[in-house]
Design an enzyme around this catalytic site. Structure first.
Site, short mmCIF file in Angstrom:
data_model
loop_
_atom_site.label_atom_id
_atom_site.label_comp_id
_atom_site.label_asym_id
_atom_site.label_seq_id
_atom_site.Cartn_x
_atom_site.Cartn_y
_atom_site.Cartn_z
N HIS B 197 -2.85 1.92 1.84
CA HIS B 197 -2.04 2.87 0.79
C HIS B 197 -2.76 3.91 0.54
O HIS B 197 -4.05 3.99 0.15
CB HIS B 197 -1.84 1.81 -0.34
CG HIS B 197 -0.71 2.27 -1.23
ND1 HIS B 197 -1.23 3.37 -2.28
CD2 HIS B 197 0.52 2.37 -1.48
CE1 HIS B 197 -0.13 3.63 -3.06
NE2 HIS B 197 0.98 3.02 -2.47
N LEU B 232 6.59 -4.21 -2.41
CA LEU B 232 5.91 -2.99 -1.78
C LEU B 232 4.61 -2.54 -2.82
O LEU B 232 4.74 -2.62 -3.88
CB LEU B 232 6.88 -2.04 -2.07
CG LEU B 232 6.42 -0.81 -1.46
CD1 LEU B 232 6.17 -0.76 0.09
CD2 LEU B 232 7.54 0.31 -1.69
N ASP B 233 3.60 -2.60 -1.76
CA ASP B 233 2.24 -2.11 -2.47
C ASP B 233 1.59 -3.01 -3.44
O ASP B 233 0.71 -2.89 -4.29
CB ASP B 233 2.40 -0.45 -3.18
CG ASP B 233 2.86 0.42 -2.45
OD1 ASP B 233 2.70 0.41 -1.20
OD2 ASP B 233 3.46 1.27 -3.01
N GLU B 234 2.21 -4.36 -3.47
CA GLU B 234 1.61 -5.39 -4.41
C GLU B 234 0.83 -6.44 -3.76
O GLU B 234 0.43 -7.56 -4.22
CB GLU B 234 2.77 -5.70 -5.33
CG GLU B 234 3.38 -4.83 -6.14
CD GLU B 234 2.39 -4.71 -7.30
OE1 GLU B 234 1.62 -5.21 -7.90
OE2 GLU B 234 2.36 -3.40 -7.87
N ARG C 216 -5.31 -9.13 -9.99
CA ARG C 216 -5.00 -8.41 -8.86
C ARG C 216 -6.16 -8.36 -7.63
O ARG C 216 -5.75 -7.83 -6.37
CB ARG C 216 -4.85 -6.92 -9.39
CG ARG C 216 -4.02 -5.91 -8.36
CD ARG C 216 -2.56 -6.21 -8.41
NE ARG C 216 -1.93 -4.93 -7.41
CZ ARG C 216 -2.16 -5.21 -6.08
NH1 ARG C 216 -2.41 -5.97 -5.60
NH2 ARG C 216 -1.27 -4.00 -5.72
#
Lengths: 288, 288, 288, 288
Positions: B197, B232-234, C216
């Site tokens: 990313h 998405l992107d997580e 995260r």
């Protein structure tokens, strides 16, 4: 209903790499109802090299006693001819700081200690100069001024050793002490003296490193934390770090950058040592 | 006389943290004459959390057979309800690369692969554009051009999945593929798709990250390699890195910096995945 | 015989980029016998963008007077419609520190100040809590405890502004102050309030950043020093930095890492501001 | 209506620091309607040291001719006894690459060149080994194999110099060439040969740096890009960088880390040289 009153301990092992060592250690701990919380292991060469291991484990409060477990481990250790130590995580190491006139490394350690970031006791600070006395005492820590001259060096070291023993010190940090310690002194605290060196070793050994760095136009300024051995600046490296600099930096500004990177590298090394994360083997460190 | 013909294998384990798991695993390996070469372990919470372990071990060539050991481990694994895998280090994973028009991440991987720095096989590269065909084929790797439009997306994904299965692919690297994969596609290769990313996540999600970075005047440009999930992107972050920039960087120069940091972060993530160094748990990775 | 008694001054300029501006400034300084020691310049777009310049110059002690030069520069400045300031390097800026309960950023600044690494005066520290009073006063700096509640906020800000004016403060550092300042307060000190934000902006804005970072599974922990504007956390970024972390870091250990990177980023930003190295344009900074 | 067809040029200056030099240069450029786009300046010591300057400026297409401006500048330059050069930004420098058997630095440069990240022409690659011929030629670049033995070294260098002159080469990059160049060769291209050294200089000079780094247990692996002078590894440093390593790295893995940091440091140095961002003074570089 969890009471969360386990007893955390740490085991460090070095030995020749032989089959069954991990199994023997983990089975032993299992027998004593220990719960392995973290385990790290490193083999220099699986076919006949050295084996290093660090285990953190919990004993149940109403179960086996730590001293009992430690004593029982002796037989496992001797069957593998281990160099080992087992200690309670709650037992804070007793750290002496040696300092000269510069305070940046000293203060970094004192701050982290007071902030609870450094799990040690600091029973004393020793210096060959009196000027940091007030600062140290404001932290409630005894400060001993032991001047050193060429003539008094042996006596000064004796006096320091006496103080260190009186205060039951586990390890020593040379926070810019600027004095070369004798073989005798180093031998009294083997693998237990940490020094911060003013460069990215091996480089710019000797005096005036920042003037040399300036003349050479380096683009990075480094620092190296290492254990002290008889070979000056040649002991096992614990941590190194760098800061980026450029042509605009004066020698004085390189010195400021150096102070900042010294603080960072030294405090990491001290943290790791105080948490029993380091095993020294030959002239290298294994940092788990 | 050393023959040095041991068979290296790797074991990855996730399970609930229970007493005796390390002991059970290491005793099992000892029974099969395996020599533990490296072992890493992590517990999220010693009183009832998750336990993760990675072991590298050697079997003797004239001793137990790998498949036999693997089969026998099933009973240990089931008694602890482990999520596990055991594989030969010599079995190179089969990696597919998906790419769009930009070549920087693709070429970094191909170079490292050719230089022997990446222990994988690369049976194919798939792209929605034809322009990198010649480059890829010059490495002796089949290149499949599968165009994607809104209308053909489902068919294109089907075609890609067929190709991936034909080539017996283990995992997929999206080396700037620039297409959002469907839930179905992602579900076909769970925890086995790595994306790079274009930012230090979570930050500047969405289009034109470098224009946004320019407008915001950031001082660092980052990149994040992560596993692809439906969000998405997580997905779980594998690696992140940054490069320092300043006000003089144009949007284009920020983009160049971004390309360089993407190459670095992605190739580290791919190296770790190919060496079975990563365990995914929930939305996080444990990198041993 | 060296007299080495030159007078060092600094000139900061922002204006529309027009031909002749560098020539006009340097010719002016030459007329006043000033020796340009360092000069940095940046144009956003040479055909019609903005022009930024920072010049350090020396006036000879027995030559023109600084105030005379400054006054004379007004005509050059107005002919190019410059936003500018000219100041003596020897004039130390007067810096107020706002702090809450956490001391790491405060102490980093005090220490650097005492070590001579920070060329400012610190006439006062203001806090909404009393607990750092003794520490601050041990540095010989007045400490004002101004409690803040929802009801008293406006009054508290008034009281703070009065104190700041009384002490003739040039700029304010929010060293983990944890209070949102009103538009009125910010407007009273435009481009003169520096905040340290507990993350790599834009990312993890809001409460509990380290718990979020933990969940995260980030691999880097960052911090951002920025000027305060009405848009919370959206002001011009001065400096950002990161520290590498891994899955083993607990939320508490991420917090410790965060404290260390905050100290580093904030003290760099404060150093640059105190040396007049920063020009703010729109929502970005030019750091010379 | 803007046509955006200005002519970008660069001016590099070294001279003794004397009052009026900035004024003289900027007034000159203003007379020729040049718009200064970027200007950097550095003085080693304002009272009588060296002065270095880099200016990027635009000439208007329908205005003065570049060659005319360059010629006219001679009188300014001689009045300040400047060492200077003025060049068109559009004139891409002609870079020769010398390589031995290892391809990582070569390929990094070729790739960046093809990606448009490196504004140079590459008229030839010279190697003492034939093995990279096909790779180089696949980029459309002539490859010359000039073997070197102790006996043929002088002849080989002559042949190389002939080729370099034939191809009108501006500067040379030793991308892991592994041969020591003679004084004569170095003197033929003063300050125009860039080498990448396999360590964080000054450190681990000589053979087997990674074995030495392994034995010493370093925690960082570095690389140094520098100009070549007669003193082996002692020329002016252009850029240095490091990668973090640990005790688990084998000598081979340290070598891989070394290759990656070499690529990064070398490509930055080459980018800066190709953009005329570097001034060499004595044994140091000023990088603007």
């Amino acid at each position: 209903m969890s009471t969360n009153t386990n007893i955390r301990a740490r085991l460090l092992i070095s030995c020749l790499d032989r089959p069954g060592v991990v199994s023997a250690v983990s089975t032993f701990l299992h027998q004593y109802k220990a719960n392995i919380v973290q385990s790290d292991q490193y083999s220099t060469d699986p076919s006949g090299g050295m084996f290093f291991m660090r285990i953190e484990f919990d004993l149940f409060e109403d179960g086996y006693d730590f001293e009992e477990v430690k004593k029982a481990f002796t037989s496992v250790a001797s069957s593998f001819e281990m160099d080992w130590k087992m200690d309670l995580a709650s037992r804070r190491k007793r750290m002496a700081i040696f300092v000269s006139k510069e305070d940046h490394c000293l203060l970094e350690l004192l701050w982290k200690w007071r902030a609870g970031e450094l799990a040690v006791d600091i029973p004393l600070v020793i210096s060959n100069h009196p000027n940091l006395k007030e600062e140290v005492e404001s932290y409630g820590i005894p400060f001993y001024h032991i001047p050193v001259t060429k003539e008094t060096k042996a006596n000064a070291e004796s006096e320091a050793i006496t103080k260190l023993h009186e205060h039951d010190v586990d390890f020593i940090v040379l926070a810019r002490y600027m004095q070369i310690l004798s073989s005798d002194f180093v031998g009294t605290f083997p693998k237990r003296i940490i020094n911060i060196h003013h460069s990215f070793l091996p480089a710019f050994i000797g005096a005036n490193p920042y003037a040399k760095a300036f003349e050479r136009g380096v683009k990075l300024i480094g620092a190296t934390a290492h254990y002290v051995t008889d070979d000056l600046d040649e002991g096992p490296i614990i941590e190194q770090d760098i800061l980026r600099v450029n042509h605009r930096y004066t020698t004085e500004q390189l010195r400021v950058a150096g102070r900042n990177v010294e603080r960072i590298a030294l405090s990491r090394a001290v943290t790791w040592h105080s948490n029993d994360q380091i095993i020294v083997h030959g002239n290298k460190t294994v940092v788990f």
